[in-house]
Design an enzyme around this catalytic site. Structure first.
Site, PDB file in Angstrom:
ATOM      1  N   ARG A 124       0.851  14.541  12.911  1.00  0.00           N
ATOM      2  CA  ARG A 124       1.409  14.247  11.586  1.00  0.00           C
ATOM      3  C   ARG A 124       1.462  15.497  10.701  1.00  0.00           C
ATOM      4  O   ARG A 124       0.819  15.594   9.670  1.00  0.00           O
ATOM      5  CB  ARG A 124       0.591  13.122  10.933  1.00  0.00           C
ATOM      6  CG  ARG A 124       0.663  11.865  11.789  1.00  0.00           C
ATOM      7  CD  ARG A 124      -0.052  10.704  11.174  1.00  0.00           C
ATOM      8  NE  ARG A 124       0.707  10.163  10.044  1.00  0.00           N
ATOM      9  CZ  ARG A 124       0.243   9.158   9.305  1.00  0.00           C
ATOM     10  NH1 ARG A 124      -0.948   8.651   9.551  1.00  0.00           N
ATOM     11  NH2 ARG A 124       0.944   8.693   8.284  1.00  0.00           N
ATOM     12  N   LYS A 129       0.850  -1.210   0.000  1.00  0.00           N
ATOM     13  CA  LYS A 129       0.000   0.000   0.000  1.00  0.00           C
ATOM     14  C   LYS A 129       0.873   1.243   0.000  1.00  0.00           C
ATOM     15  O   LYS A 129       0.659   2.162  -0.805  1.00  0.00           O
ATOM     16  CB  LYS A 129      -0.878   0.003   1.248  1.00  0.00           C
ATOM     17  CG  LYS A 129      -1.548   1.332   1.545  1.00  0.00           C
ATOM     18  CD  LYS A 129      -2.417   1.329   2.779  1.00  0.00           C
ATOM     19  CE  LYS A 129      -1.688   1.551   4.047  1.00  0.00           C
ATOM     20  NZ  LYS A 129      -1.344   2.956   4.382  1.00  0.00           N
ATOM     21  N   ASN A 130       1.872   1.273   0.874  1.00  0.00           N
ATOM     22  CA  ASN A 130       2.655   2.504   1.056  1.00  0.00           C
ATOM     23  C   ASN A 130       3.652   2.743  -0.057  1.00  0.00           C
ATOM     24  O   ASN A 130       4.209   3.831  -0.158  1.00  0.00           O
ATOM     25  CB  ASN A 130       3.339   2.499   2.423  1.00  0.00           C
ATOM     26  CG  ASN A 130       2.316   2.630   3.538  1.00  0.00           C
ATOM     27  OD1 ASN A 130       1.158   2.939   3.282  1.00  0.00           O
ATOM     28  ND2 ASN A 130       2.732   2.369   4.761  1.00  0.00           N
ATOM     29  N   ASP A 144       4.706   0.278  11.981  1.00  0.00           N
ATOM     30  CA  ASP A 144       3.458  -0.292  11.440  1.00  0.00           C
ATOM     31  C   ASP A 144       3.256  -1.742  11.854  1.00  0.00           C
ATOM     32  O   ASP A 144       2.218  -2.320  11.554  1.00  0.00           O
ATOM     33  CB  ASP A 144       3.442  -0.190   9.908  1.00  0.00           C
ATOM     34  CG  ASP A 144       3.359   1.259   9.456  1.00  0.00           C
ATOM     35  OD1 ASP A 144       3.595   1.509   8.271  1.00  0.00           O
ATOM     36  OD2 ASP A 144       3.103   2.129  10.305  1.00  0.00           O
ATOM     37  N   ARG A 175      -8.563  -0.344   4.589  1.00  0.00           N
ATOM     38  CA  ARG A 175      -7.638   0.623   3.984  1.00  0.00           C
ATOM     39  C   ARG A 175      -6.315  -0.044   3.635  1.00  0.00           C
ATOM     40  O   ARG A 175      -5.631   0.347   2.710  1.00  0.00           O
ATOM     41  CB  ARG A 175      -7.362   1.776   4.954  1.00  0.00           C
ATOM     42  CG  ARG A 175      -8.542   2.655   5.240  1.00  0.00           C
ATOM     43  CD  ARG A 175      -8.147   3.900   5.994  1.00  0.00           C
ATOM     44  NE  ARG A 175      -7.028   4.570   5.333  1.00  0.00           N
ATOM     45  CZ  ARG A 175      -6.397   5.617   5.860  1.00  0.00           C
ATOM     46  NH1 ARG A 175      -6.743   6.067   7.060  1.00  0.00           N
ATOM     47  NH2 ARG A 175      -5.404   6.200   5.231  1.00  0.00           N
ATOM     48  N   CYS A 186      -4.385  12.748  12.377  1.00  0.00           N
ATOM     49  CA  CYS A 186      -5.188  11.521  12.335  1.00  0.00           C
ATOM     50  C   CYS A 186      -5.104  10.895  13.719  1.00  0.00           C
ATOM     51  O   CYS A 186      -4.490  11.443  14.630  1.00  0.00           O
ATOM     52  CB  CYS A 186      -4.654  10.585  11.268  1.00  0.00           C
ATOM     53  SG  CYS A 186      -3.154   9.769  11.768  1.00  0.00           S
TER      54      CYS A 186
END
Ligand code: EPZ
Length: 422
Positions: A123, A22-23, A308, A400, A118
């Site tokens: 951030r 994803k990243n 993560d 997500r 968030c």
């Protein structure tokens, strides 16, 4: 809102396919803005964040076609007719800020909403802005938007990052490819997603050296071409699913997994008494009746232990032998999974950026709530090792970053199902 129902599990056996990162995909997609020729990504993950980035790029006038059930993204930016990235889209996903560098570099101006904070922290994006200013950008913050200009085009510059930032490195790297002259990024992020981006930009004609190290040097070029590029394997999904057989016992191979992507994480698993074997199919993890030893973890930028994977590892330490200390150094509020794990009988004390976990014999299933992407999957893993049923609500967080989680875990024997919410 959907929920996921998990029942305590017996051993797990089989293979889990690991998707594209994803990243990596979220920074590779905005790279299409750097060229008027087609950029095609293969091995793309099928996630809601990718759909959000698709909507954002399309709002700028880019063409983005999702092919082969979402695993191929065919993009073209020959007709960008809007240079404003709207708050309504940006507020949904912070990675939207990654259109700023490419748009400014190619068109000389861009207006991008500030992403806002968030759940895991404020951030800010100050490092993104400082990096672009070092390349000659003129920036003004007005009404919650960043107004960026580079009338004569960006110029090569020296960017000294005071702290490692993945996103700021990505924004600066993309912008520098079209800047006039040489740009040096000092204290750059070293994540595999940065390396993947650099490799894709090089295929497009960019001149880049040093990706994967703390110093990246970019020689600007006049224009970039199109390319086709496979998204690198998702090391966070990989680490997450490596833990499934550790929680439940059994043996699972994560297809396409590579040890270099998760070396620090695998080292901690080894310390905990769990061996990871690299095979030609991927990474094989097995736990028979061995104990899980408590180990201490400190999160750090790559190649350190990834933030993560902190939530997932904390869930594991809840059923380990002994006491472990987890230090979260990247984000200021990334222990929201702790109270939910405590509801399942875990023994966790949080003081500031440190969580002290004392393993318990058995977790108990309970209704729990997902609070952010990685916290949500840590609750599913805990539920697989718990006695009884666990219902994880608000799984839109999960969707997500994890494609078809109930299919992937169900295929190796987990008792997991999605309950469609209203
Ligand atoms: C990327 O976020 C990832 N997201 C995050 O993954 C990941 O946790 C993070 O890198 C760290 O590895 C994507 O790639 C889309 P940072 P990013 O800039 O780029 C501070 C997930 O679960 N900072 O490396 O936003 C920041 O507040 C997500 O997939 C500034 O102060 O992270 C944080 O404390 C969550 N100013 C630290 O730096 C800035 O301008 C690291 O943030 C930028 C960052």
């Amino acid at each position: 809102m959907d929920s996921i129902l998990v029942r305590g599990n017996g051993e797990l056996h089989g293979d889990i396919p690991i998707a594209g990162a994803k990243n990596a995909c979220l920074t590779l997609m905005p790279a299409t803005l750097l060229s008027d020729e087609p950029l095609t990504l293969t091995n793309a993950p099928r996630l809601s964040d990718i759909k959000t980035m698709t909507t954002l790029l399309q709002s700028l006038g880019a063409e983005v076609s999702s092919l082969q059930d979402g695993q191929v993204l065919a993009m073209s930016s020959h007709n960008i007719n809007n240079h404003v990235a709207d708050y309504d889209i940006v507020r949904k996903m912070r990675a939207s800020i990654l259109v700023l560098g490419p748009m400014l570099a190619r068109y000389g101006h861009a207006v991008v909403s500030l992403p806002g904070g968030c759940a895991i922290g404020a951030r800010p994006v100050d490092l993104h802005l400082k990096a672009l200013e070092a390349m000659g950008a003129e920036l003004e913050l007005k009404d919650g938007y960043i107004h960026a200009k580079a009338p004569g085009g960006l110029k090569g510059g020296i960017v000294n990052f005071p702290l490692v930032s993945v996103g700021a490195t990505e924004n600066a790297l993309m912008a520098a490819t079209l800047a006039k002259g040489t740009t040096v990024l000092n204290n750059a992020a070293r994540e595999p997603e940065i390396v993947d981006l650099a490799q894709c930009l090089r295929k497009m004609g960019a001149q880049i050296e040093g990706e994967g190290s703390s110093t990246i040097t970019i020689q600007g070029v006049d224009r970039l071409n199109g390319a086709t590029h496979p998204v690198v394997t998702d090391r966070i999904e990989l680490g997450t699913y490596m833990l499934a057989p550790v929680f439940c016992g059994g043996e699972v191979t994560c297809l396409g997994g590579r040890m270099d992507l998760v070396a620090a994480f695998a080292e901690k698993l080894d310390e905990a008494g769990i061996s990871v074997e690299e095979t030609d199919k991927g990474l094989k993890v097995a736990r028979r009746n061995g104990l899980i030893r408590a180990v201490d973890v400190t999160t750090a930028p790559f190649p350190g232990f990834p933030t993560d994977l902190q939530a997932q590892f904390m869930a594991l330490m809840c059923i380990a032998e002994g006491t472990s200390k987890l230090e979260e150094n990247i984000f200021e509020n990334r222990f929201m999974h702790a109270p939910e794990l405590i509801r399942m009988g875990a023994d966790i004390e949080v003081h500031g950026g440190t969580a002290t976990v004392t393993g318990v014999k058995q977790l108990k299933g309970a209704p729990v709530m997902a609070t952010d992407l990685r916290a949500s999957v840590s609750l599913i893993l805990a539920g697989m090792a718990a006695e009884g049923e666990t219902v994880v609500s608000r799984v839109y967080h999960l969707d997500r970053g994890y494609e078809r989680v109930e299919e992937k875990l169900g295929a190796i024997g987990a008792h997991i199902e999605r309950i469609s919410g209203v």
